[in-house]
Design an enzyme around this catalytic site. Structure first.
Site, PDB file in Angstrom:
ATOM      1  N   CYS A   1      -0.196 -50.547 107.915  1.00 26.89           N
ATOM      2  CA  CYS A   1       0.818 -49.936 107.030  1.00 26.89           C
ATOM      3  C   CYS A   1       0.769 -50.445 105.595  1.00 26.89           C
ATOM      4  CB  CYS A   1       2.218 -50.082 107.605  1.00 26.89           C
ATOM      5  SG  CYS A   1       2.803 -51.774 107.719  1.00 26.89           S
TER       6      CYS A   1
ATOM      7  N   LYS B   1       8.794 -54.618 119.721  1.00 33.52           N
ATOM      8  CA  LYS B   1       9.145 -54.445 118.310  1.00 33.52           C
ATOM      9  C   LYS B   1       9.942 -53.159 118.173  1.00 33.52           C
ATOM     10  CE  LYS B   1       7.229 -53.844 113.686  1.00 33.52           C
ATOM     11  NZ  LYS B   1       6.056 -53.993 112.826  1.00 33.52           N
TER      12      LYS B   1
ATOM     13  N   LYS C   1      11.119 -58.695 118.213  1.00 34.19           N
ATOM     14  CA  LYS C   1      11.389 -58.495 116.789  1.00 34.19           C
ATOM     15  C   LYS C   1      12.284 -57.278 116.592  1.00 34.19           C
ATOM     16  CE  LYS C   1       8.968 -57.329 112.613  1.00 34.19           C
ATOM     17  NZ  LYS C   1       7.784 -56.731 112.069  1.00 34.19           N
TER      18      LYS C   1
ATOM     19  N   SER D   1      13.004 -59.781 107.629  1.00 31.09           N
ATOM     20  CA  SER D   1      13.433 -59.772 106.228  1.00 31.09           C
ATOM     21  C   SER D   1      14.914 -59.443 106.048  1.00 31.09           C
ATOM     22  CB  SER D   1      12.573 -58.766 105.460  1.00 31.09           C
ATOM     23  OG  SER D   1      12.644 -57.483 106.059  1.00 31.09           O
TER      24      SER D   1
HETATM   25  C1  PBG Z   1       3.951 -54.232 109.773  1.00 35.93           C
HETATM   26  C2  PBG Z   1       5.060 -55.201 109.826  1.00 35.93           C
HETATM   27  C3  PBG Z   1       6.406 -55.026 109.461  1.00 35.93           C
HETATM   28  C4  PBG Z   1       7.031 -56.260 109.619  1.00 35.93           C
HETATM   29  C5  PBG Z   1       6.074 -57.131 110.110  1.00 35.93           C
HETATM   30  N1  PBG Z   1       4.867 -56.449 110.251  1.00 35.93           N
HETATM   31  C6  PBG Z   1       7.088 -53.863 108.881  1.00 35.93           C
HETATM   32  C7  PBG Z   1       7.373 -52.667 109.677  1.00 35.93           C
HETATM   33  O1  PBG Z   1       7.036 -52.550 110.856  1.00 35.93           O
HETATM   34  O2  PBG Z   1       7.907 -51.762 109.070  1.00 35.93           O
HETATM   35  C8  PBG Z   1       8.476 -56.552 109.314  1.00 35.93           C
HETATM   36  C9  PBG Z   1       8.769 -57.970 108.940  1.00 35.93           C
HETATM   37  C10 PBG Z   1      10.076 -58.183 108.289  1.00 35.93           C
HETATM   38  O3  PBG Z   1      10.926 -57.280 108.142  1.00 35.93           O
HETATM   39  O4  PBG Z   1      10.296 -59.332 107.885  1.00 35.93           O
HETATM   40  N2  PBG Z   1       3.993 -53.175 110.651  1.00 35.93           N
END
Ligand code: PBG
Length: 298
Positions: free
Chosen positions: A97, A170, A223, A249
């Site tokens: 991504c 996730k 996650k 985040s």
């Molecule tokens: C990539 C990825 C993401 C995060 C970790 N790896 C973003 C998403 O899936 O949109 C999120 C990490 C965070 O929010 O701290 N796919």
């Protein structure tokens, strides 16, 4: 809880001497490779054993080729850390991504991700990362079958000893918002609901974890962390594998925003949040609080 259970996320960007603040994540930066090395020296000195590296590439395209470029930004960062801070464990986030111009985690066909065409590219990314110095690869894309594809590509490439930390459960979460600013990876159309999980589903989380373990995952991750402590608890009890939680985040941004308003005590809330994630079963925690928490725990 000690700093030994933390993994600190880093965002590598092109250039020299760059430390660009991420507005929604106070204390987090886009760092050029030389600055990544500085940051890693600090992280290592604080007793944090590992980092996970994300990349902001020079350019993006439809197939995310920056992700599997042997001279790509993450590859250069991993290599520099290996040279300059050899005592630190290097984890590579394996996803497309950050490298696709449409912001999805794989190649797109008819405005949706093509799961099976994406697998080969993820496998190529993992091998390229291992070659550049990743001790662990961590697929975060949520394509079905990616752990098996990555495992066989690593084995064929001579990396049979490189473990896979799978982002197994996730969820499709609003709490990733600030990350997408940091990594400039927001999807340009649609959302990630066809590959990330529905927040309401617990048993599906368990099935995803089981599938990844059957495909060869060595460690699994849940996650986000705090809103998903029930999933984390069950994952650890049921499967017993080394289990990680990612305090994402948005979780970090919330603490900072509230603290900036004087609405809560940042230090107490930070340690409490990590303690509760630990209590729920995390063997290790990926967190932007790692440096703060290491100082507070010292
Ligand atoms: C990539 C990825 C993401 C995060 C970790 N790896 C973003 C998403 O899936 O949109 C999120 C990490 C965070 O929010 O701290 N796919």
């Amino acid at each position: 809880m000690t700093p030994e259970i933390f993994v600190y996320p880093l965002f590598a960007c092109p250039g020299e001497g760059i430390r660009k603040p991420v507005p929604s994540m106070p204390g987090v930066y886009n760092l050029s490779v030389d600055q990544i090395v500085e940051e890693c020296l600090e992280v290592h000195a604080l007793g944090i054993p590992a980092v996970i590296v994300f990349g902001i590439p020079e350019g993006k395209d439809a197939v995310g080729s920056g992700g599997y470029d042997d001279d790509g930004i993450v590859q250069r960062a991993l290599n520099a850390i290996r040279q300059e801070v050899p005592g630190l464990l290097r984890i590579a986030d394996t996803c497309l991504c950050e490298y696709t111009d449409h912001g999805h985690c794989g190649v797109v066909e008819n405005r949706d991700v093509d799961n099976d065409r994406t697998l080969a590219l993820l496998a190529r990314t993992a091998v390229s990362q291992a070659r550049a110095g990743a001790d662990v690869v961590a697929p975060s894309d949520m394509m079905d079958g990616r752990v098996a594809a990555i495992r066989s590509a690593l084995d064929a490439g001579g990396f049979e000893r490189t473990p896979i930390l799978s982002y197994a459960a996730k969820y499709c979460s609003a709490f990733y918002g600030p990350f997408r600013d940091a990594a400039q990876s927001a999807p340009q159309f649609g959302d990630r609901r066809t590959y990330q999980m529905d927040p309401a589903n617990h048993r599906e989380g368990m099935r995803e974890i089981r599938a990844d373990i059957q495909e060869g995952a060595d460690m699994v991750m849940v996650k986000p962390a705090m809103p998903y402590l029930d999933v984390l608890w069950h994952a650890k009890r049921r499967f017993g594998l080394p289990t990680a939680a990612y305090q994402v985040s948005g979780e970090y941004a919330m603490l900072h925003a509230a603290a900036a308003n004087g609405w809560l005590d940042f230090e107490r809330a930070a340690i409490e949040s990590l303690t509760c994630i630990r209590r729920a079963g995390a063997d290790f925690i990926l967190t932007y609080l790692a440096k703060d928490a290491a100082r507070l725990l010292a």
